[in-house]
Design a protein around this motif. Sequence first.
Motif, PDB file in Angstrom:
ATOM      1  N   PRO A  61       0.820  -1.211   0.000  1.00  0.00           N
ATOM      2  CA  PRO A  61       0.000   0.000   0.000  1.00  0.00           C
ATOM      3  C   PRO A  61       0.856   1.264   0.000  1.00  0.00           C
ATOM      4  N   HIS A  62       0.220   2.345  -0.367  1.00  0.00           N
ATOM      5  CA  HIS A  62       0.891   3.649  -0.339  1.00  0.00           C
ATOM      6  C   HIS A  62       1.232   3.985   1.109  1.00  0.00           C
ATOM      7  N   THR A  63       2.477   4.372   1.332  1.00  0.00           N
ATOM      8  CA  THR A  63       2.905   4.792   2.668  1.00  0.00           C
ATOM      9  C   THR A  63       3.577   6.148   2.557  1.00  0.00           C
ATOM     10  N   GLN A  64       3.493   6.902   3.625  1.00  0.00           N
ATOM     11  CA  GLN A  64       4.108   8.232   3.669  1.00  0.00           C
ATOM     12  C   GLN A  64       4.726   8.436   5.035  1.00  0.00           C
ATOM     13  N   ARG A  65       5.995   8.794   5.041  1.00  0.00           N
ATOM     14  CA  ARG A  65       6.671   9.114   6.302  1.00  0.00           C
ATOM     15  C   ARG A  65       6.224  10.516   6.709  1.00  0.00           C
ATOM     16  N   LEU A  66       5.735  10.655   7.918  1.00  0.00           N
ATOM     17  CA  LEU A  66       5.251  11.943   8.404  1.00  0.00           C
ATOM     18  C   LEU A  66       6.230  12.549   9.394  1.00  0.00           C
ATOM     19  N   THR A  67       6.448  13.836   9.245  1.00  0.00           N
ATOM     20  CA  THR A  67       7.193  14.581  10.260  1.00  0.00           C
ATOM     21  C   THR A  67       6.159  15.227  11.172  1.00  0.00           C
TER      22      THR A  67
END
Length: 76
Positions: A61-67
């Motif tokens: 799945p689409h993943t995004q690292r968040l700050t």
Amino acid sequence: MRVGAEAAPYDQKEQLKRRGYRWNDGRDGRPRAWWREVDEDMLTAEVSFLQREIYLREVWPHTQRLTAFDRYKAEP
């Protein structure tokens, strides 16, 4: 990490809700998809859940690292 369950089968929506996923309708420019935020060390387990319980096949799945800035910025 933000995990997106794009194109998840409609009949799995209640299971996604129980797991803590939220629906994004796409009006904010992000994909129309269910999403959930997890700690980075839980990402592999969450992907395994999606593969085993939602998609019933191997997907990434689409993943995004968040700050902290990304996560808490004010919405327009």
